[in-house]
Design a protein around this motif. Sequence first.
Motif, PDB file in Angstrom:
ATOM      1  N   GLY A 251      44.059 -24.274 -95.779  1.00 12.40           N
ATOM      2  CA  GLY A 251      45.323 -24.587 -95.131  1.00 12.40           C
ATOM      3  C   GLY A 251      45.287 -24.652 -93.621  1.00 12.40           C
ATOM      4  N   LYS A 252      44.103 -24.464 -93.002  1.00 12.76           N
ATOM      5  CA  LYS A 252      44.019 -24.452 -91.545  1.00 12.76           C
ATOM      6  C   LYS A 252      43.112 -25.564 -91.049  1.00 12.76           C
ATOM      7  CE  LYS A 252      43.026 -21.503 -87.543  1.00 12.76           C
ATOM      8  NZ  LYS A 252      42.587 -20.166 -87.091  1.00 12.76           N
ATOM      9  N   LEU A 253      43.640 -26.429 -90.171  1.00 15.23           N
ATOM     10  CA  LEU A 253      42.871 -27.516 -89.575  1.00 15.23           C
ATOM     11  C   LEU A 253      42.299 -27.075 -88.238  1.00 15.23           C
ATOM     12  CD1 LEU A 253      45.296 -30.534 -90.188  1.00 15.23           C
ATOM     13  CD2 LEU A 253      43.554 -29.599 -91.722  1.00 15.23           C
ATOM     14  N   GLY A 254      41.191 -27.706 -87.853  1.00 12.82           N
ATOM     15  CA  GLY A 254      40.598 -27.430 -86.555  1.00 12.82           C
ATOM     16  C   GLY A 254      41.405 -28.057 -85.434  1.00 12.82           C
ATOM     17  N   PRO A 255      41.118 -27.712 -84.168  1.00 16.61           N
ATOM     18  CA  PRO A 255      41.914 -28.195 -83.033  1.00 16.61           C
ATOM     19  C   PRO A 255      41.825 -29.711 -82.829  1.00 16.61           C
ATOM     20  CG  PRO A 255      39.938 -27.044 -82.272  1.00 16.61           C
ATOM     21  CD  PRO A 255      40.047 -26.787 -83.738  1.00 16.61           C
ATOM     22  N   ASN A 256      40.747 -30.353 -83.293  1.00 16.27           N
ATOM     23  CA  ASN A 256      40.587 -31.797 -83.077  1.00 16.27           C
ATOM     24  C   ASN A 256      40.857 -32.615 -84.335  1.00 16.27           C
ATOM     25  OD1 ASN A 256      39.873 -31.079 -80.524  1.00 16.27           O
ATOM     26  ND2 ASN A 256      37.761 -31.804 -80.642  1.00 16.27           N
ATOM     27  N   LEU A 257      41.486 -32.006 -85.331  1.00 18.13           N
ATOM     28  CA  LEU A 257      41.878 -32.709 -86.555  1.00 18.13           C
ATOM     29  C   LEU A 257      43.370 -32.517 -86.754  1.00 18.13           C
ATOM     30  CD1 LEU A 257      41.105 -34.222 -89.201  1.00 18.13           C
ATOM     31  CD2 LEU A 257      40.770 -31.970 -90.250  1.00 18.13           C
ATOM     32  N   ARG A 258      44.101 -33.620 -86.798  1.00 20.86           N
ATOM     33  CA  ARG A 258      45.558 -33.515 -86.947  1.00 20.86           C
ATOM     34  C   ARG A 258      46.066 -34.674 -87.799  1.00 20.86           C
ATOM     35  NH1 ARG A 258      47.590 -35.203 -80.814  1.00 20.86           N
ATOM     36  NH2 ARG A 258      46.672 -37.297 -80.785  1.00 20.86           N
ATOM     37  N   PRO A 259      47.194 -34.481 -88.478  1.00 18.49           N
ATOM     38  CA  PRO A 259      47.780 -35.584 -89.244  1.00 18.49           C
ATOM     39  C   PRO A 259      48.083 -36.772 -88.335  1.00 18.49           C
ATOM     40  CG  PRO A 259      48.787 -33.498 -89.859  1.00 18.49           C
ATOM     41  CD  PRO A 259      47.932 -33.214 -88.664  1.00 18.49           C
ATOM     42  N   HIS A 260      47.851 -37.961 -88.826  1.00 15.61           N
ATOM     43  CA  HIS A 260      48.065 -39.154 -88.010  1.00 15.61           C
ATOM     44  C   HIS A 260      49.523 -39.279 -87.571  1.00 15.61           C
ATOM     45  CE1 HIS A 260      47.642 -43.206 -86.487  1.00 15.61           C
ATOM     46  NE2 HIS A 260      48.567 -43.643 -87.326  1.00 15.61           N
ATOM     47  N   SER A 261      50.429 -38.773 -88.387  1.00 14.76           N
ATOM     48  CA  SER A 261      51.855 -38.867 -88.042  1.00 14.76           C
ATOM     49  C   SER A 261      52.187 -38.108 -86.769  1.00 14.76           C
ATOM     50  CB  SER A 261      52.704 -38.323 -89.199  1.00 14.76           C
ATOM     51  OG  SER A 261      52.341 -36.977 -89.491  1.00 14.76           O
ATOM     52  N   ILE A 345      35.043 -35.487 -82.543  1.00 12.87           N
ATOM     53  CA  ILE A 345      34.126 -34.382 -82.325  1.00 12.87           C
ATOM     54  C   ILE A 345      33.117 -34.798 -81.260  1.00 12.87           C
ATOM     55  CG2 ILE A 345      34.340 -33.469 -84.664  1.00 12.87           C
ATOM     56  CD1 ILE A 345      31.647 -34.700 -85.309  1.00 12.87           C
ATOM     57  N   GLU A 346      32.509 -33.806 -80.660  1.00 13.85           N
ATOM     58  CA  GLU A 346      31.460 -34.038 -79.669  1.00 13.85           C
ATOM     59  C   GLU A 346      30.303 -33.111 -80.007  1.00 13.85           C
ATOM     60  OE1 GLU A 346      31.070 -33.230 -74.957  1.00 13.85           O
ATOM     61  OE2 GLU A 346      32.699 -34.593 -75.534  1.00 13.85           O
ATOM     62  N   ASP A 378      24.624 -25.746 -73.961  1.00 19.11           N
ATOM     63  CA  ASP A 378      26.008 -25.794 -74.409  1.00 19.11           C
ATOM     64  C   ASP A 378      26.201 -26.751 -75.586  1.00 19.11           C
ATOM     65  OD1 ASP A 378      26.798 -24.056 -72.370  1.00 19.11           O
ATOM     66  OD2 ASP A 378      26.919 -25.721 -70.942  1.00 19.11           O
ATOM     67  N   GLY A 379      25.124 -27.378 -76.055  1.00 15.39           N
ATOM     68  CA  GLY A 379      25.245 -28.365 -77.117  1.00 15.39           C
ATOM     69  C   GLY A 379      25.349 -27.722 -78.487  1.00 15.39           C
ATOM     70  N   ILE A 380      25.989 -28.425 -79.442  1.00 16.13           N
ATOM     71  CA  ILE A 380      26.087 -27.954 -80.816  1.00 16.13           C
ATOM     72  C   ILE A 380      25.762 -29.114 -81.735  1.00 16.13           C
ATOM     73  CG2 ILE A 380      27.776 -26.162 -80.319  1.00 16.13           C
ATOM     74  CD1 ILE A 380      29.939 -28.027 -81.348  1.00 16.13           C
ATOM     75  N   THR A 381      25.280 -28.782 -82.935  1.00 13.64           N
ATOM     76  CA  THR A 381      24.974 -29.801 -83.920  1.00 13.64           C
ATOM     77  C   THR A 381      26.266 -30.351 -84.507  1.00 13.64           C
ATOM     78  OG1 THR A 381      24.879 -28.208 -85.708  1.00 13.64           O
ATOM     79  CG2 THR A 381      22.827 -28.634 -84.503  1.00 13.64           C
ATOM     80  N   VAL A 382      26.121 -31.431 -85.253  1.00 16.23           N
ATOM     81  CA  VAL A 382      27.314 -32.053 -85.817  1.00 16.23           C
ATOM     82  C   VAL A 382      28.009 -31.124 -86.819  1.00 16.23           C
ATOM     83  CG1 VAL A 382      26.076 -33.215 -87.688  1.00 16.23           C
ATOM     84  CG2 VAL A 382      28.233 -34.154 -86.856  1.00 16.23           C
ATOM     85  N   LEU A 383      27.233 -30.322 -87.570  1.00 20.02           N
ATOM     86  CA  LEU A 383      27.862 -29.426 -88.539  1.00 20.02           C
ATOM     87  C   LEU A 383      28.625 -28.304 -87.847  1.00 20.02           C
ATOM     88  CD1 LEU A 383      25.167 -29.240 -91.334  1.00 20.02           C
ATOM     89  CD2 LEU A 383      27.172 -30.695 -91.152  1.00 20.02           C
ATOM     90  N   ALA A 384      28.065 -27.806 -86.761  1.00 20.22           N
ATOM     91  CA  ALA A 384      28.794 -26.798 -85.996  1.00 20.22           C
ATOM     92  C   ALA A 384      30.050 -27.406 -85.391  1.00 20.22           C
ATOM     93  CB  ALA A 384      27.902 -26.219 -84.906  1.00 20.22           C
ATOM     94  N   ALA A 385      29.952 -28.660 -84.923  1.00 17.77           N
ATOM     95  CA  ALA A 385      31.132 -29.334 -84.372  1.00 17.77           C
ATOM     96  C   ALA A 385      32.190 -29.550 -85.444  1.00 17.77           C
ATOM     97  CB  ALA A 385      30.721 -30.679 -83.761  1.00 17.77           C
ATOM     98  N   LEU A 386      31.761 -29.888 -86.659  1.00 17.10           N
ATOM     99  CA  LEU A 386      32.719 -30.035 -87.756  1.00 17.10           C
ATOM    100  C   LEU A 386      33.479 -28.738 -87.983  1.00 17.10           C
ATOM    101  CD1 LEU A 386      30.720 -32.060 -90.457  1.00 17.10           C
ATOM    102  CD2 LEU A 386      32.746 -32.831 -89.208  1.00 17.10           C
ATOM    103  N   ARG A 387      32.757 -27.609 -87.970  1.00 19.40           N
ATOM    104  CA  ARG A 387      33.391 -26.319 -88.225  1.00 19.40           C
ATOM    105  C   ARG A 387      34.336 -25.930 -87.095  1.00 19.40           C
ATOM    106  NH1 ARG A 387      31.085 -23.099 -92.145  1.00 19.40           N
ATOM    107  NH2 ARG A 387      31.869 -21.248 -91.072  1.00 19.40           N
ATOM    108  N   GLU A 388      33.837 -26.007 -85.853  1.00 24.74           N
ATOM    109  CA  GLU A 388      34.604 -25.494 -84.725  1.00 24.74           C
ATOM    110  C   GLU A 388      35.723 -26.438 -84.290  1.00 24.74           C
ATOM    111  OE1 GLU A 388      31.856 -24.611 -81.628  1.00 24.74           O
ATOM    112  OE2 GLU A 388      30.565 -23.375 -82.905  1.00 24.74           O
ATOM    113  N   GLN A 389      35.470 -27.750 -84.350  1.00 23.10           N
ATOM    114  CA  GLN A 389      36.434 -28.704 -83.814  1.00 23.10           C
ATOM    115  C   GLN A 389      37.365 -29.288 -84.874  1.00 23.10           C
ATOM    116  OE1 GLN A 389      34.204 -31.577 -81.404  1.00 23.10           O
ATOM    117  NE2 GLN A 389      32.764 -29.961 -80.835  1.00 23.10           N
ATOM    118  N   LEU A 390      36.882 -29.394 -86.137  1.00 24.27           N
ATOM    119  CA  LEU A 390      37.717 -29.962 -87.197  1.00 24.27           C
ATOM    120  C   LEU A 390      38.106 -28.952 -88.265  1.00 24.27           C
ATOM    121  CD1 LEU A 390      36.008 -33.441 -87.805  1.00 24.27           C
ATOM    122  CD2 LEU A 390      37.690 -32.780 -86.080  1.00 24.27           C
ATOM    123  N   GLY A 391      37.458 -27.786 -88.282  1.00 27.67           N
ATOM    124  CA  GLY A 391      37.768 -26.799 -89.316  1.00 27.67           C
ATOM    125  C   GLY A 391      37.215 -27.190 -90.668  1.00 27.67           C
TER     126      GLY A 391
END
Length: 415
Positions: A251-261, A345-346, A378-391
């Motif tokens: 039920g919790k989205l990451g900070p860079n993932l939001r409903p399009h609406s 994501i970055e 300061d770099g992160i892999t794509v999987l870490a970015a998925l977790r931290e930025q998109l949840g």
Amino acid sequence: MIVEALFWFHPMVWWLGARLVEERERACDEEVLRLGNQPEVYAEGILKICELCWQSPLRCVSGVTGANLGKRIEEIMTNRSRARLSAAQKMLLAVGGALAVALPLALGIMNAPLRAQTDWQAAAGGKMGFEVASIKPSTLETVRYPPFPLDGGNAFTQTGGRFTADFPLVTFIDFAYKIAPTPDQRQSMLAHLPKWVATDRFLIQAKAPANTTKDQFRLMMQTLLADRFQLAVHFESREASVYALSLVKAGKLGPNLRPHSEGPPCPATGNIDSPLADAKVFPSICETYMFERTPDRARVRWGSLNTTMPSLAKMLTHVPFSGASAVDRPVVDETGLNGAFDFKIEYVPESPSLVANEVQRAGEPARPAASEGQPDPDGITVLAALREQLGLKLTSAKGQAQILVIDHVERPSAN
């Protein structure tokens, strides 16, 4: 009774209903006699009830229907002994009933992706073809790109019915059948085919009705490939190692993932053009996936507007990581999120083996990674970015993958 009400028109349901009435009456009669009642008294009672109902002057009475009455009375009077089910027989009967319910459900789940592969075709209108089309061998000097991406997404710009593209045949196959195979799937698909399928480029120019949609262009491309390349394909469902895409916290989205609406709207026409195209924001295009390097060239930005979770899962196998996809298995959406979303994501590009290891260590803090030979603390892999930025997270799993199998292909016939 529910099945009879829903499928009242089916002859097999009528037959099953009659058999169930017969078996219900037989079970009732056997139980009455087992309890010690006299067969003559019981049979006479049934006949009296039938006689009263038959002679009733009322216009509306309770109906007495069922199996053959004569056969029923005969079985009551003979009062043949019935074998009782043993514990093992009862267990076998229960297992059989459970399988009768579970097997159709399991088959339906297994074939769900295959139905998804065909549902879009039915929604687009079924089989159709171009009004006119030409296919010519091409060279790099004559590359012609279409005004919309030939991918599995919905990004599209109306072309007035004109289609022009210059790609290898395998790209047109992906577009026609709306697939995005992983590197392993691609290798399996091409293993038994001649090399020109993946290397030789063809310029396809075609004309369709002015209001043709992207999915309709796909259907027309299917017909063109079958007619001119003698292409024959089919889908197979195979068990494979997959990655399951799910929420890190329910039920919790990451900070860079939001409903399009909640974000900027896309054009009502559904074109690739976005009201953000001239703005200095990322992503700025609706319904497609954007990639770009950061100004220092050390990281990659990846994002999209108005996309779905199944589409995001499919595209995870095509994110560029130093020239290769690090997510080397099909990704299955298990987020439970419906509707459209915006995300970005970055991350720092990683090798396939390092990302695969991080999938196994899901939940551990991401370690620093290097990009293009230069360390980036300061770099992160794509999987870490998925977790931290998109949840979101990927976990290893087993699942059914739909594989496109090419049965036959030939070089194109002359125009």
